[in-house]
Design an enzyme around this catalytic site. Structure first.
Site, PDB file in Angstrom:
ATOM      1  N   ASN A 165     135.851  -5.202  45.234  1.00  0.00           N
ATOM      2  CA  ASN A 165     135.706  -4.658  46.175  1.00  0.00           C
ATOM      3  C   ASN A 165     134.352  -6.017  46.819  1.00  0.00           C
ATOM      4  OD1 ASN A 165     134.542  -2.334  45.930  1.00  0.00           O
ATOM      5  ND2 ASN A 165     133.394  -2.823  47.606  1.00  0.00           N
ATOM      6  N   GLY A 217     135.925  -2.436  40.219  1.00  0.00           N
ATOM      7  CA  GLY A 217     134.055  -2.647  41.363  1.00  0.00           C
ATOM      8  C   GLY A 217     134.548  -4.067  41.809  1.00  0.00           C
ATOM      9  N   TYR A 263     120.018   2.587  34.436  1.00  0.00           N
ATOM     10  CA  TYR A 263     120.566   1.893  34.435  1.00  0.00           C
ATOM     11  C   TYR A 263     120.492   0.485  33.498  1.00  0.00           C
ATOM     12  CZ  TYR A 263     122.122  -2.568  35.878  1.00  0.00           C
ATOM     13  OH  TYR A 263     122.635  -3.655  35.762  1.00  0.00           O
ATOM     14  N   SER A 289     124.580  -7.277  30.065  1.00  0.00           N
ATOM     15  CA  SER A 289     123.062  -7.139  31.475  1.00  0.00           C
ATOM     16  C   SER A 289     121.623  -7.738  30.474  1.00  0.00           C
ATOM     17  CB  SER A 289     122.725  -6.355  31.995  1.00  0.00           C
ATOM     18  OG  SER A 289     121.065  -5.848  33.571  1.00  0.00           O
ATOM     19  N   GLY A 309     130.218  -8.062  45.472  1.00  0.00           N
ATOM     20  CA  GLY A 309     130.024  -9.199  44.548  1.00  0.00           C
ATOM     21  C   GLY A 309     129.934  -9.234  43.312  1.00  0.00           C
TER      22      GLY A 309
HETATM   23  N1  LIG Z   1     123.615  -9.061  40.066  1.00  0.00           N
HETATM   24  C1  LIG Z   1     123.429  -9.145  38.667  1.00  0.00           C
HETATM   25  O1  LIG Z   1     122.221  -9.550  38.653  1.00  0.00           O
HETATM   26  C2  LIG Z   1     123.602  -8.456  37.832  1.00  0.00           C
HETATM   27  C3  LIG Z   1     122.700  -8.669  36.757  1.00  0.00           C
HETATM   28  C4  LIG Z   1     123.167  -7.849  35.356  1.00  0.00           C
HETATM   29  C5  LIG Z   1     124.530  -7.161  35.225  1.00  0.00           C
HETATM   30  N2  LIG Z   1     125.202  -6.966  36.649  1.00  0.00           N
HETATM   31  C6  LIG Z   1     126.861  -5.955  36.585  1.00  0.00           C
HETATM   32  O2  LIG Z   1     127.608  -5.903  37.254  1.00  0.00           O
HETATM   33  C7  LIG Z   1     128.050  -5.352  38.220  1.00  0.00           C
HETATM   34  C8  LIG Z   1     128.614  -5.551  39.577  1.00  0.00           C
HETATM   35  O3  LIG Z   1     127.343  -6.197  40.309  1.00  0.00           O
HETATM   36  P1  LIG Z   1     127.252  -6.742  41.506  1.00  0.00           P
HETATM   37  O4  LIG Z   1     125.097  -7.362  40.989  1.00  0.00           O
HETATM   38  O5  LIG Z   1     127.811  -7.330  42.013  1.00  0.00           O
HETATM   39  O6  LIG Z   1     127.022  -5.230  42.153  1.00  0.00           O
HETATM   40  P2  LIG Z   1     127.469  -4.856  43.762  1.00  0.00           P
HETATM   41  O7  LIG Z   1     127.275  -6.351  44.533  1.00  0.00           O
HETATM   42  O8  LIG Z   1     126.407  -3.527  44.524  1.00  0.00           O
HETATM   43  O9  LIG Z   1     128.831  -4.123  43.401  1.00  0.00           O
HETATM   44  C9  LIG Z   1     129.306  -3.260  42.324  1.00  0.00           C
HETATM   45  C10 LIG Z   1     130.920  -2.699  42.548  1.00  0.00           C
HETATM   46  O10 LIG Z   1     131.001  -1.905  41.401  1.00  0.00           O
HETATM   47  C11 LIG Z   1     131.204  -0.785  42.771  1.00  0.00           C
HETATM   48  N3  LIG Z   1     131.250   0.451  42.520  1.00  0.00           N
HETATM   49  C12 LIG Z   1     130.087   1.211  42.500  1.00  0.00           C
HETATM   50  N4  LIG Z   1     130.150   2.910  41.771  1.00  0.00           N
HETATM   51  C13 LIG Z   1     131.981   2.895  41.647  1.00  0.00           C
HETATM   52  C14 LIG Z   1     132.383   3.262  40.971  1.00  0.00           C
HETATM   53  N5  LIG Z   1     131.927   5.123  40.770  1.00  0.00           N
HETATM   54  N6  LIG Z   1     134.363   2.990  40.772  1.00  0.00           N
HETATM   55  C15 LIG Z   1     133.812   2.445  41.418  1.00  0.00           C
HETATM   56  N7  LIG Z   1     133.608   1.227  42.138  1.00  0.00           N
HETATM   57  C16 LIG Z   1     132.196   1.096  42.445  1.00  0.00           C
HETATM   58  C17 LIG Z   1     131.720  -0.692  44.278  1.00  0.00           C
HETATM   59  O11 LIG Z   1     132.406  -0.565  44.500  1.00  0.00           O
HETATM   60  P3  LIG Z   1     131.173   0.524  45.698  1.00  0.00           P
HETATM   61  O12 LIG Z   1     131.323  -1.310  47.065  1.00  0.00           O
HETATM   62  O13 LIG Z   1     132.686   1.171  46.350  1.00  0.00           O
HETATM   63  O14 LIG Z   1     129.941   0.722  45.964  1.00  0.00           O
HETATM   64  C18 LIG Z   1     131.137  -2.983  44.440  1.00  0.00           C
HETATM   65  O15 LIG Z   1     132.078  -3.353  43.889  1.00  0.00           O
HETATM   66  C19 LIG Z   1     127.116  -4.580  37.813  1.00  0.00           C
HETATM   67  O16 LIG Z   1     128.204  -4.057  36.721  1.00  0.00           O
HETATM   68  C20 LIG Z   1     125.978  -4.577  37.592  1.00  0.00           C
HETATM   69  O17 LIG Z   1     125.576  -3.962  36.433  1.00  0.00           O
HETATM   70  C21 LIG Z   1     124.359  -7.539  38.056  1.00  0.00           C
END
Ligand SMILES: NC(=O)c1ccc[n+]([C@@H]2O[C@H](COP(=O)([O-])OP(=O)(O)OC[C@H]3O[C@@H](n4cnc5c(N)ncnc54)[C@H](OP(=O)(O)O)[C@@H]3O)[C@@H](O)[C@H]2O)c1
Length: 321
Positions: A22, A20, A173, A148, A24
């Site tokens: 690409n 993932g 989630y 998380s 965030g």
């Molecule tokens: N942001 C927060 O505050 C937060 C807090 C706690 C935990 N997290 C964890 O951090 C991680 C990243 O979160 P983020 O906030 O950076 O989210 P994000 O900006 O939505 O990025 C998510 C990434 O995962 C990829 N992804 C989604 N479905 C996929 C699939 N089927 N196969 C391969 N890649 C996939 C997305 O690719 P696409 O562009 O193709 O969709 C994107 O690159 C997650 O595991 C989330 O649970 C985030």
């Protein structure tokens, strides 16, 4: 806004895979590791979005050592194909299990393999990937699972991991993140046991595991507090405005990546640890306390057995397939 708010120890010579990557947190984790000299394989489900991410990194760092690998974590076939390609390369020194559905569907959906989609994406794809590659990781390698705070805010229905009885988007989630964290700590326990068994078999005293499994969580990290990166992070002005109002309790994803980068790079990190931001939702990395459920060895073993059945293979942490 700088992409690199803090210093990362030199990483030249290390090979890292980020899922993932690409967008965030995965993108900023990749960019920061590449800047520190690591070779980073950015993995994602879309070749176009991966190309945009690499172009963004190269715009800043023309000599960054990066490549891409398509893995859709929601498809076991895609995971297997990606793992096959990894096994042809130099052993990885770190794997960051970051890919995740954060905005989960309001109705229960299933992956191509017939698993609840959030579970498949956030948990089972990574489990299947590790089952293929852990025996082939470099000695001393780290597996960093992205945890998380949601794990504190939900109960865990270990007898309904596919959410067939009741589904809601929040439970999907939170439950996926509890399962992912539980598996990460179970992996740590199994790696330690394998190290002890291997040492006993040759009458040696050393029991350092071959691979270390760590969990890092990013607090609350939002796009509108994150640097604008063409093709990667371009939130509309309204989102920037709304996210600015959350500044007291939210950070950008470039900052949220710090605990993850710390998990990959810091010498003070050990397997079985849980790292997160100093002020829970934001701040510099510090050692944190995981929930009792996610540390429970009986629950971990149960989730592991469930995951093995769901992905259709055993995961023996010591054996090369
Ligand atoms: N942001 C927060 O505050 C937060 C807090 C706690 C935990 N997290 C964890 O951090 C991680 C990243 O979160 P983020 O906030 O950076 O989210 P994000 O900006 O939505 O990025 C998510 C990434 O995962 C990829 N992804 C989604 N479905 C996929 C699939 N089927 N196969 C391969 N890649 C996939 C997305 O690719 P696409 O562009 O193709 O969709 C994107 O690159 C997650 O595991 C989330 O649970 C985030």
């Amino acid at each position: 806004m700088s992409w690199y708010p803090t210093r990362v120890p030199p990483q030249a010579g290390r090979q890292v895979l980020v899922t993932g990557a690409n967008a965030g947190l995965g993108f900023f984790t990749s960019a920061r590791l590449a800047r520190a000299g690591a070779h980073v394989t950015l993995s994602g489900r879309s070749p176009e979005r991966l190309a945009a991410a690499v172009a963004a990194i190269r715009t800043r760092m023309p000599r960054a050592s990066v490549d891409t690998l398509v893995i859709d974590t929601a498809s076991l076939e895609s995971v297997r194909a990606g793992a096959d390609r990894l096994l042809d390369r130099a052993p990885l020194d770190a794997v960051v299990l970051n890919a995740g559905m954060v905005h989960t569907p309001s109705e229960r959906r299933e992956s191509v393999d017939g698993h609840e989609l959030v579970l498949a994406t956030n948990v089972l794809g990574h489990f299947a990937l590790l089952a293929e590659i852990v025996p082939h990781l470099a000695r001393g390698a780290r597996v960093v699972s992205v945890g998380s705070l949601s794990t504190r805010l939900s109960t865990f229905r270990v007898d309904d991991l596919q959410l067939t009885r009741t589904y809601d988007s929040w439970r999907a989630y939170a439950q996926s993140k509890i399962a992912a964290t539980s598996l990460a700590f179970e992996l740590d326990r199994r790696l330690r046991r394998a190290a002890t068994d291997a040492a006993e078999a040759v009458g040696a005293a050393s029991v350092t595991p071959r691979v270390h499994s760590i969990v890092a969580h990013p607090g609350y990290s939002i796009s509108g507090r994150t640097p604008r990166v063409p093709g990667v992070n371009q939130p509309p002005t309204a989102d920037r405005f709304a996210d600015a109002l959350q500044a007291a309790w939210a950070q950008g994803k470039h900052r949220g990546a710090e605990a993850i980068v710390h998990g990959v790079t810091s010498e003070e990190v050990e397997g079985g640890q849980f790292w997160g931001p100093q002020w829970m939702v934001k701040g510099a990395p510090r050692l944190a306390t995981p929930t009792r459920t996610s540390r429970d060895a009986r629950i971990g073993a149960r989730v592991w057995a469930f995951a093995e059945e769901a992905v259709g293979r055993r995961f023996d942490v010591g054996a090369r397939s």
